[in-house]
Design a protein around this motif. Structure first.
Motif, mmCIF file in Angstrom:
data_model
loop_
_atom_site.group_PDB
_atom_site.id
_atom_site.type_symbol
_atom_site.label_atom_id
_atom_site.label_comp_id
_atom_site.label_asym_id
_atom_site.label_seq_id
_atom_site.Cartn_x
_atom_site.Cartn_y
_atom_site.Cartn_z
ATOM 1 N N SER A 1 -2.750 1.876 8.949
ATOM 2 C CA SER A 1 -2.454 1.258 7.694
ATOM 3 C C SER A 1 -1.777 -0.131 7.594
ATOM 4 O O SER A 1 -2.216 -1.250 7.224
ATOM 5 C CB SER A 1 -2.160 1.991 6.579
ATOM 6 O OG SER A 1 -2.169 1.461 5.255
ATOM 7 N N ASP A 2 -0.403 0.012 8.158
ATOM 8 C CA ASP A 2 0.207 -0.875 8.188
ATOM 9 C C ASP A 2 -0.014 -2.119 9.288
ATOM 10 O O ASP A 2 -0.152 -3.410 8.809
ATOM 11 C CB ASP A 2 1.560 -0.690 9.048
ATOM 12 C CG ASP A 2 2.597 0.236 7.924
ATOM 13 O OD1 ASP A 2 2.086 0.526 6.832
ATOM 14 O OD2 ASP A 2 3.358 1.068 8.489
ATOM 15 N N LEU B 1 -3.601 -3.087 9.658
ATOM 16 C CA LEU B 1 -4.300 -3.513 8.714
ATOM 17 C C LEU B 1 -4.009 -4.400 7.662
ATOM 18 O O LEU B 1 -4.315 -5.543 7.384
ATOM 19 C CB LEU B 1 -5.545 -2.656 8.204
ATOM 20 C CG LEU B 1 -6.773 -3.168 7.291
ATOM 21 C CD1 LEU B 1 -7.428 -3.797 8.129
ATOM 22 C CD2 LEU B 1 -7.442 -1.769 6.722
ATOM 23 N N GLU B 2 -2.899 -3.906 7.051
ATOM 24 C CA GLU B 2 -2.223 -4.524 5.905
ATOM 25 C C GLU B 2 -1.704 -5.860 6.353
ATOM 26 O O GLU B 2 -1.670 -6.943 5.493
ATOM 27 C CB GLU B 2 -1.256 -3.761 5.218
ATOM 28 C CG GLU B 2 -1.787 -2.573 4.384
ATOM 29 C CD GLU B 2 -2.773 -2.773 3.471
ATOM 30 O OE1 GLU B 2 -2.273 -3.804 2.456
ATOM 31 O OE2 GLU B 2 -3.748 -2.541 3.135
ATOM 32 N N LEU C 1 -13.547 -3.608 3.119
ATOM 33 C CA LEU C 1 -12.096 -3.954 3.746
ATOM 34 C C LEU C 1 -11.323 -3.149 2.366
ATOM 35 O O LEU C 1 -10.394 -2.163 2.865
ATOM 36 C CB LEU C 1 -11.853 -5.383 3.591
ATOM 37 C CG LEU C 1 -10.140 -5.701 3.756
ATOM 38 C CD1 LEU C 1 -9.721 -5.143 5.037
ATOM 39 C CD2 LEU C 1 -10.361 -7.009 3.854
ATOM 40 N N ARG C 2 -11.777 -3.308 1.354
ATOM 41 C CA ARG C 2 -10.877 -2.614 0.405
ATOM 42 C C ARG C 2 -11.207 -1.023 0.400
ATOM 43 O O ARG C 2 -9.931 -0.295 0.116
ATOM 44 C CB ARG C 2 -11.325 -3.086 -1.042
ATOM 45 C CG ARG C 2 -11.159 -4.425 -1.681
ATOM 46 C CD ARG C 2 -11.212 -4.687 -2.938
ATOM 47 N NE ARG C 2 -12.672 -4.702 -3.190
ATOM 48 C CZ ARG C 2 -13.448 -5.755 -3.378
ATOM 49 N NH1 ARG C 2 -12.784 -6.861 -3.350
ATOM 50 N NH2 ARG C 2 -14.701 -5.872 -3.918
ATOM 51 N N TRP D 1 -6.708 -2.785 14.271
ATOM 52 C CA TRP D 1 -5.434 -2.106 13.933
ATOM 53 C C TRP D 1 -5.540 -0.703 14.575
ATOM 54 O O TRP D 1 -4.414 0.025 14.434
ATOM 55 C CB TRP D 1 -5.802 -1.724 12.353
ATOM 56 C CG TRP D 1 -7.159 -1.276 11.732
ATOM 57 C CD1 TRP D 1 -8.399 -2.217 11.178
ATOM 58 C CD2 TRP D 1 -7.709 0.025 11.865
ATOM 59 N NE1 TRP D 1 -9.338 -1.525 11.052
ATOM 60 C CE2 TRP D 1 -9.158 -0.161 11.210
ATOM 61 C CE3 TRP D 1 -7.414 1.317 12.248
ATOM 62 C CZ2 TRP D 1 -10.083 0.987 11.012
ATOM 63 C CZ3 TRP D 1 -8.224 2.430 11.995
ATOM 64 C CH2 TRP D 1 -9.367 2.324 11.302
ATOM 65 N N LEU E 1 -4.924 -8.821 6.647
ATOM 66 C CA LEU E 1 -6.084 -8.622 5.730
ATOM 67 C C LEU E 1 -7.140 -9.799 5.817
ATOM 68 O O LEU E 1 -8.301 -9.744 5.820
ATOM 69 C CB LEU E 1 -5.650 -8.646 4.400
ATOM 70 C CG LEU E 1 -4.940 -7.153 3.941
ATOM 71 C CD1 LEU E 1 -4.340 -7.029 2.767
ATOM 72 C CD2 LEU E 1 -5.637 -5.925 4.500
ATOM 73 N N TYR F 1 -11.308 0.619 3.333
ATOM 74 C CA TYR F 1 -10.513 1.263 4.559
ATOM 75 C C TYR F 1 -9.167 1.095 3.998
ATOM 76 O O TYR F 1 -8.493 1.859 4.807
ATOM 77 C CB TYR F 1 -11.130 0.276 5.548
ATOM 78 C CG TYR F 1 -11.981 0.842 6.429
ATOM 79 C CD1 TYR F 1 -11.853 1.860 7.443
ATOM 80 C CD2 TYR F 1 -13.628 0.814 6.016
ATOM 81 C CE1 TYR F 1 -13.002 2.147 8.297
ATOM 82 C CE2 TYR F 1 -14.570 1.504 6.575
ATOM 83 C CZ TYR F 1 -14.240 2.432 7.871
ATOM 84 O OH TYR F 1 -15.245 2.889 8.400
ATOM 85 N N ARG F 2 -8.693 0.068 3.243
ATOM 86 C CA ARG F 2 -7.274 -0.160 2.852
ATOM 87 C C ARG F 2 -6.990 1.429 2.163
ATOM 88 O O ARG F 2 -5.803 1.896 2.346
ATOM 89 C CB ARG F 2 -7.258 -1.257 1.810
ATOM 90 C CG ARG F 2 -6.973 -2.680 2.678
ATOM 91 C CD ARG F 2 -6.799 -3.628 1.303
ATOM 92 N NE ARG F 2 -5.203 -3.503 1.304
ATOM 93 C CZ ARG F 2 -4.946 -4.182 0.220
ATOM 94 N NH1 ARG F 2 -5.525 -4.997 -0.531
ATOM 95 N NH2 ARG F 2 -3.634 -4.231 0.189
ATOM 96 N N MET G 1 0.775 -1.261 0.027
ATOM 97 C CA MET G 1 -0.007 -0.157 -0.149
ATOM 98 C C MET G 1 0.730 1.240 -0.001
ATOM 99 O O MET G 1 0.543 2.153 -0.498
ATOM 100 C CB MET G 1 -0.863 -0.025 1.137
ATOM 101 C CG MET G 1 -2.197 1.014 1.200
ATOM 102 S SD MET G 1 -3.064 0.677 -0.351
ATOM 103 C CE MET G 1 -3.867 -0.694 0.027
#
Length: 424
Positions: free
Chosen positions: A339-340, A342-343, A368-369, A131, A346, A371-372, A72
């Motif tokens: 972000s990290d 969550l990534e 999910l997509r 997250w 997944l 929020y990424r 990301m």
């Protein structure tokens, strides 16, 4: 659509991160060492890329019309290169401003605000817990020193706010938009205040109620499922905080919001407004389709104002601003940490959403997509300065020019010196 390929290849060559495109007919357009791949299922979406409409590409990804492979952070670095400079759209004409204000008026009734908050915050408590830090602080952290972890920086933020408010044992304290209760409970446990929180999120309300009972704080801490406009001013508060909330108020309702705070605050008291602000003076939304993406998938009804506009409304309500601090890069780092996190999980996030029930379960992959992209894209926006974050401390002057313990003319408990915030 074939005529777009040379134009797109030229755009790719200028990006700071090499990327590859998989076209709907199976062909591949790639830079050497591509670290990100975008696989397009429809030619119309590819046209959006040629037009640099990155928000539309994001929407196509959420809807499954584009697949993204790669980190990301690399995708976001490439996105910055796709944008034609500062993407912030501004209102410069009177007709545009009039339309924007009319929309703001119509988007922020009690019913609509409750529905909009539910749309975002009641996605799934377990999803957010994956997250966020353990206290579920869903606002900008304060990295007082660079080596702090996210959890440590969030505690530093909670304490930073409490110190700015000069909280004292026994004071009546109100937290407007109290979220999952982190600041409410921190203030009660570390500063001994009598604390009241309000939220429009049913999930958050139930969660904080459980925490109050588990910690044995009944009678001294309470949380109400209530709109700020419904609060009674019969018993004003000594101190008030509002964290990550005024972004949802709407430009048209800012006078109402600050007048309400003025009525709820005791003379001589302090109020802290901590929230996202725009980076442009006459900001309307992020362009290139990014603002439309946020409105549709993340924060319906959200509106950002420049800090000067917020302070103007503060003053118009009879509150005196005594300290304003920008934490913009702190929020960029906070969002990257989210972000990290969550990534890194997944699969677990998708499973949590699928079992959450309701809208989220039916649309788990889309949520999910979205929020990424939202977390990483927001981090980018704070880094670039397109949006910002300010803490604004204000007083309600009490007219007591000779108030004891502070400089003559202070007319509040504020000492008009910053040492008290930073001294341990």
């Amino acid at each position: 659509m074939q005529h777009l390929i040379p134009k797109i290849e030229s755009q790719l060559a200028s990006l700071p991160v090499p990327i590859a495109l998989e076209l709907p007919d199976g062909r591949r357009v790639a830079q050497a060492g591509a670290r990100v791949t975008l696989a397009f299922k429809e030619w119309t979406v590819l046209a959006k890329l040629a037009a640099r409409q990155v928000g539309a590409i994001g929407e196509a990804y959420v809807e499954g019309k584009v697949q993204i492979e790669g980190a990301m952070r690399d995708l976001i670095d490439a996105t910055v290169g796709m944008l034609p400079g500062n993407p912030a759209e501004t209102d410069t004409g009177w007709w545009s401003r009039l339309q924007h204000r009319a929309k703001s008026h119509g988007s922020h009734s009690l019913r609509k605000d409750a529905a909009q908050i539910e749309f975002h915050y009641d996605v799934s408590d377990d999803f957010y817990a994956l997250w966020l830090d353990a206290r579920r602080v869903y606002s900008c952290a304060y990295f007082r020193t660079p080596e702090l972890t996210l959890a440590e920086a969030q505690e530093a933020k909670l304490d930073h706010i409490c110190k700015k408010l000069m909280l004292q044992p026994g004071e009546r304290y109100l937290d407007i938009g109290s979220g999952w209760g982190a600041l409410l409970l921190w203030a009660a446990e570390h500063y001994g205040v009598d604390a009241t929180g309000i939220t429009l999120s049913k999930n958050q309300h139930a969660y904080v109620q459980r925490l109050i009972e588990e910690k044995g704080l009944q009678g001294r801490v309470r949380v109400e499922l209530r709109d700020y406009r419904e609060l009674s001013a019969d018993q004003p508060f000594d101190k008030i905080s509002s964290v990550g909330m005024f972004e949802h108020v709407g430009a048209a309702n800012m006078p109402t919001y600050f007048r309400k705070i003025h009525s709820l605050l005791k003379p001589g008291g302090l109020v802290m407004n901590h929230g996202i602000t725009s980076g442009e003076l006459n900001y309307r939304q992020l362009g290139a389709g990014m603002g439309d993406f946020i409105e549709k998938y993340i924060f319906p009804g959200g509106e950002l104002l420049h800090v000067t506009h917020v302070l103007r409304e503060t003053a118009a309500a009879g509150l005196e601003m005594v300290d304003t601090e920008s934490l913009r890069p702190h929020y960029a780092r906070t969002l990257w940490a989210w972000s990290d996190a969550l990534e890194a999980q997944l699969d677990a996030a998708l499973e949590v959403l699928q079992r959450s029930g309701g809208r989220q379960a039916e649309n788990a992959e889309r949520v999910l997509r979205a929020y990424r992209l939202y977390l990483a894209g927001s981090a980018m926006s704070f880094e670039q300065g397109w949006i910002s974050l300010h803490q604004m401390l204000s007083t309600k002057p009490d007219g007591n020019v000779g108030r004891a313990g502070v400089l003559r003319g202070a007319q509040s408990v504020y000492p008009f010196a910053r040492d008290y915030i930073y001294n341990k």
